[in-house]
Write a protein that holds these residues in place. Structure first.
Motif, PDB file in Angstrom:
ATOM      1  N   LEU A 406      29.888  62.377  66.357  1.00 31.36           N
ATOM      2  CA  LEU A 406      30.789  61.091  66.366  1.00 31.36           C
ATOM      3  C   LEU A 406      30.177  59.965  66.341  1.00 31.36           C
ATOM      4  O   LEU A 406      30.613  58.806  65.784  1.00 31.36           O
ATOM      5  N   TYR A 407      28.730  59.903  66.640  1.00 33.59           N
ATOM      6  CA  TYR A 407      28.152  58.709  66.395  1.00 33.59           C
ATOM      7  C   TYR A 407      27.937  58.264  64.940  1.00 33.59           C
ATOM      8  O   TYR A 407      27.970  57.059  64.648  1.00 33.59           O
ATOM      9  N   VAL A 408      27.808  59.285  64.102  1.00 37.77           N
ATOM     10  CA  VAL A 408      27.631  59.070  62.724  1.00 37.77           C
ATOM     11  C   VAL A 408      29.008  58.557  62.425  1.00 37.77           C
ATOM     12  O   VAL A 408      28.958  57.602  61.273  1.00 37.77           O
ATOM     13  N   VAL A 409      30.159  58.852  62.693  1.00 41.12           N
ATOM     14  CA  VAL A 409      31.257  58.421  62.299  1.00 41.12           C
ATOM     15  C   VAL A 409      31.310  56.941  62.830  1.00 41.12           C
ATOM     16  O   VAL A 409      31.797  56.369  62.055  1.00 41.12           O
ATOM     17  N   GLU A 410      31.123  56.660  63.951  1.00 38.88           N
ATOM     18  CA  GLU A 410      31.124  54.984  64.345  1.00 38.88           C
ATOM     19  C   GLU A 410      30.048  54.364  63.332  1.00 38.88           C
ATOM     20  O   GLU A 410      30.572  53.128  63.042  1.00 38.88           O
ATOM     21  N   GLN A 420      37.657  54.314  52.508  1.00 36.58           N
ATOM     22  CA  GLN A 420      39.241  54.377  52.594  1.00 36.58           C
ATOM     23  C   GLN A 420      39.375  55.375  53.567  1.00 36.58           C
ATOM     24  O   GLN A 420      40.347  55.605  54.536  1.00 36.58           O
ATOM     25  N   LYS A 421      38.616  56.325  53.914  1.00 39.94           N
ATOM     26  CA  LYS A 421      39.069  57.730  54.712  1.00 39.94           C
ATOM     27  C   LYS A 421      37.638  58.482  54.908  1.00 39.94           C
ATOM     28  O   LYS A 421      36.658  58.763  54.149  1.00 39.94           O
ATOM     29  N   ILE A 422      37.575  59.108  56.378  1.00 39.30           N
ATOM     30  CA  ILE A 422      36.676  59.901  56.746  1.00 39.30           C
ATOM     31  C   ILE A 422      37.664  61.275  57.135  1.00 39.30           C
ATOM     32  O   ILE A 422      38.260  61.056  57.993  1.00 39.30           O
ATOM     33  N   VAL A 423      37.230  62.305  56.684  1.00 38.63           N
ATOM     34  CA  VAL A 423      37.766  63.584  56.958  1.00 38.63           C
ATOM     35  C   VAL A 423      36.876  64.680  57.603  1.00 38.63           C
ATOM     36  O   VAL A 423      35.904  64.816  56.787  1.00 38.63           O
ATOM     37  N   ALA A 424      37.330  65.326  58.667  1.00 37.81           N
ATOM     38  CA  ALA A 424      36.471  66.418  59.172  1.00 37.81           C
ATOM     39  C   ALA A 424      37.191  67.652  59.006  1.00 37.81           C
ATOM     40  O   ALA A 424      38.210  67.985  59.025  1.00 37.81           O
ATOM     41  N   PHE A 425      36.057  68.698  58.687  1.00 33.17           N
ATOM     42  CA  PHE A 425      36.666  70.195  58.341  1.00 33.17           C
ATOM     43  C   PHE A 425      35.869  70.916  59.415  1.00 33.17           C
ATOM     44  O   PHE A 425      34.871  71.281  59.367  1.00 33.17           O
ATOM     45  N   GLU A 432      38.900  82.015  61.613  1.00 36.72           N
ATOM     46  CA  GLU A 432      40.195  81.245  61.621  1.00 36.72           C
ATOM     47  C   GLU A 432      39.618  79.762  61.023  1.00 36.72           C
ATOM     48  O   GLU A 432      38.849  79.308  61.793  1.00 36.72           O
ATOM     49  N   THR A 433      40.394  79.375  60.313  1.00 34.51           N
ATOM     50  CA  THR A 433      40.234  77.898  59.989  1.00 34.51           C
ATOM     51  C   THR A 433      41.339  76.945  60.495  1.00 34.51           C
ATOM     52  O   THR A 433      42.480  77.310  60.803  1.00 34.51           O
ATOM     53  N   SER A 434      40.715  75.774  61.042  1.00 32.22           N
ATOM     54  CA  SER A 434      41.774  74.794  61.325  1.00 32.22           C
ATOM     55  C   SER A 434      42.018  73.716  60.400  1.00 32.22           C
ATOM     56  O   SER A 434      41.284  73.561  59.402  1.00 32.22           O
ATOM     57  N   ALA A 435      43.185  73.066  60.834  1.00 32.97           N
ATOM     58  CA  ALA A 435      43.335  71.864  59.725  1.00 32.97           C
ATOM     59  C   ALA A 435      42.480  70.807  59.684  1.00 32.97           C
ATOM     60  O   ALA A 435      42.014  70.612  60.910  1.00 32.97           O
ATOM     61  N   PRO A 436      42.353  70.161  58.610  1.00 29.36           N
ATOM     62  CA  PRO A 436      41.148  69.247  58.591  1.00 29.36           C
ATOM     63  C   PRO A 436      41.851  67.990  59.452  1.00 29.36           C
ATOM     64  O   PRO A 436      43.014  67.611  59.711  1.00 29.36           O
ATOM     65  N   LEU A 437      40.727  67.158  59.988  1.00 33.28           N
ATOM     66  CA  LEU A 437      40.993  66.129  60.918  1.00 33.28           C
ATOM     67  C   LEU A 437      40.587  64.835  60.185  1.00 33.28           C
ATOM     68  O   LEU A 437      39.524  64.542  59.574  1.00 33.28           O
ATOM     69  N   VAL A 438      41.610  63.893  60.396  1.00 39.65           N
ATOM     70  CA  VAL A 438      41.428  62.502  59.728  1.00 39.65           C
ATOM     71  C   VAL A 438      40.787  61.647  60.771  1.00 39.65           C
ATOM     72  O   VAL A 438      41.445  61.227  61.640  1.00 39.65           O
ATOM     73  N   LEU A 439      39.503  61.337  60.588  1.00 43.87           N
ATOM     74  CA  LEU A 439      38.794  60.451  61.722  1.00 43.87           C
ATOM     75  C   LEU A 439      38.972  59.000  61.267  1.00 43.87           C
ATOM     76  O   LEU A 439      38.763  58.225  62.376  1.00 43.87           O
ATOM     77  N   PHE A 440      39.312  58.546  60.215  1.00 37.69           N
ATOM     78  CA  PHE A 440      39.442  57.154  59.927  1.00 37.69           C
ATOM     79  C   PHE A 440      40.234  57.277  58.500  1.00 37.69           C
ATOM     80  O   PHE A 440      40.112  58.015  57.655  1.00 37.69           O
TER      81      PHE A 440
END
Length: 444
Positions: A406-410, A420-425, A432-440
């Motif tokens: 989270l700190y790296v994202v900031e 333009q975009k930061i996406v987390a997988f 089980e896989t989860s849907a990607p998270l758009v962090l920015f």
């Protein structure tokens, strides 16, 4: 008219279906019906895998004899006018003196039948032995594959596993223009022989070398080569081993735990993509000097590179030897993937590394490890400064939503310019896989 039975299918389609079966099963399929009785004799793909014929507690020697006889009889009874597209052999030939002549005859048959794909594996320990097996009366040595076998042949794709390549000094270097791809794994080959093989295959486009023995100096000179994979080769002595590459049309290269003392490139002007997996054995003597070959690439993946002061000093030294300005060492780089643990020291060195990549547009951070220690106060008071004037997208793989992630994202958002975009997988849980998270997302 609708087809109601498999027997009503065209013969070409039935042969295509049988081609997916090992030879033993394809022959057994001849018992299905009268129409199928001779179909196997026209199959263009033959796969002989000895592991399908060995069932402990039966002695391995008996299985070997039965297998060898089956291969011989299959080739004798096969329709010789039918072209052979692919021939795959997996064989334990421990009783070398009894089997080498048969193996040679099988290979010659495949080549004489116009084979295009030739795959040969002689894994010694592939098969489980029973208590009745004994090696007292058996002789074993690596199978000698004479490269002259495929001279003036139709072989385009050649795979050799657990054998030795023989190239007599008297062998002419012409007649190997059919070879397009070459895989060598656990193969014994001398420096001179490898150089002769690569330079003689004048249309070679793909070369893979893995776990090669007896080789010390890799000389790979090829005008036609487009992809190169070098895997699992490491000489502990730092003053031994070299890699000399001349491949003006090479597009992609992989170094997977490959390390030698000296790297030299004559021309890699077409190189676009490179993947490097460093040795991850806990030692500090890993080799970053391979990066001096890769400064012109557009896509770069680095796995298990230790982003500590030791590794960073190497990188700066390498960059300085190739460029008057270290800051422009990887100026062509557009895509960068790094495997990291999000440790504080790593983030400082990665920030410094990004300064070498002013044109970077996509950054992928692949998290590993279970380091969930809280951030140090000294780190928070003086965090690294990320400089990426052209970075547009960041992907975070194996994301666990830790404090450091989270700190790296900031930090990334703080220093964005055109981001333009930061996406987390998220990391997989219980398969089980989860849907990607758009962090920015700058568009929101």
């Amino acid at each position: 008219m609708a087809v109601t039975s498999i027997d009503e299918l065209p013969e070409a389609l039935l042969l295509h279906i049988l081609s997916f079966l090992p030879a033993l099963n394809a022959v057994r399929a001849s018992l299905v019906s009268r129409r199928w009785r001779n179909l196997w004799r026209h199959i263009p793909i033959l796969e002989f895998d000895m592991s399908l014929y060995h069932s402990p507690p039966n002695p391995l020697s008996e299985s070997r004899d039965f297998f060898a006889e089956f291969v011989t009889q299959t080739l004798l009874l096969r329709e010789h006018s039918t072209p052979l597209y692919s021939f795959r052999l997996v064989f334990n030939h421990r009783d070398f003196r009894r089997t080498v002549t048969r193996v040679n005859s099988w290979i010659r048959y495949a080549i004489a039948s116009g084979v295009v794909f030739l795959l040969l594996s002689f894994e010694e320990d592939l098969f489980v032995k029973s208590e009745e097996d004994t090696d007292e009366d058996e002789t074993w040595q690596k199978y000698d594959f004479h490269f002259s076998y495929i001279r003036d042949s139709t072989v385009s794709h050649l795979e050799l596993d657990n054998c030795r390549i023989v190239w007599p000094k008297s062998l002419a270097c012409d007649g190997f223009s059919s070879i397009r791809s070459l895989y060598l794994c656990h193969v014994s080959v001398r420096d001179r022989v490898l150089c002769s093989v690569v330079s003689s295959c004048v249309n070679l486009e793909f070369l893979s070398l893995s776990c090669i023995s007896y080789l010390r100096n890799f000389k790979i000179h090829s005008q036609s080569l487009k992809e190169l994979e070098l895997e699992l080769f490491n000489i502990r002595r730092k003053d031994v081993g070299s890699l000399d590459i001349y491949a003006p049309n090479l597009h992609r290269i992989i170094f997977d735990r490959f390390s030698v003392a000296e790297y030299c490139s004559r021309d890699l002007s077409s190189l676009v993509e490179a993947n490097v997996v460093f040795l991850d054995d806990g030692h500090e003597d890993f080799n970053c000097e391979v990066l001096q070959l890769l400064t012109g690439v557009k896509r770069l993946t680095l796995m298990h590179m230790r982003f500590d002061r030791h590794g960073w000093d190497y990188l700066i030294k390498v960059s300085a030897t190739k460029h008057t300005s270290v800051s422009s060492a990887f100026k062509s780089l557009k895509f960068l993937e790094l495997k990291i643990e999000y440790a504080e020291y790593e983030l400082f060195e990665i920030a410094a590394f990004l300064e070498l990549c002013p044109g970077l547009e996509t950054l992928v951070l692949d998290g590993y490890g279970e380091n969930d220690f809280p951030l140090l106060e000294s780190f928070k008071s003086k965090p690294p400064i990320f400089h990426f004037p052209n970075l547009k997208q960041v992907k975070m793989r194996n994301y666990r939503r830790t404090e450091k992630e989270l700190y790296v994202v900031e930090l990334l958002k703080l220093h964005m310019v055109v981001l333009q975009k930061i996406v987390a997988f998220p990391r997989e849980a219980n398969g089980e896989t989860s849907a990607p998270l758009v962090l920015f997302d700058s568009s929101q």
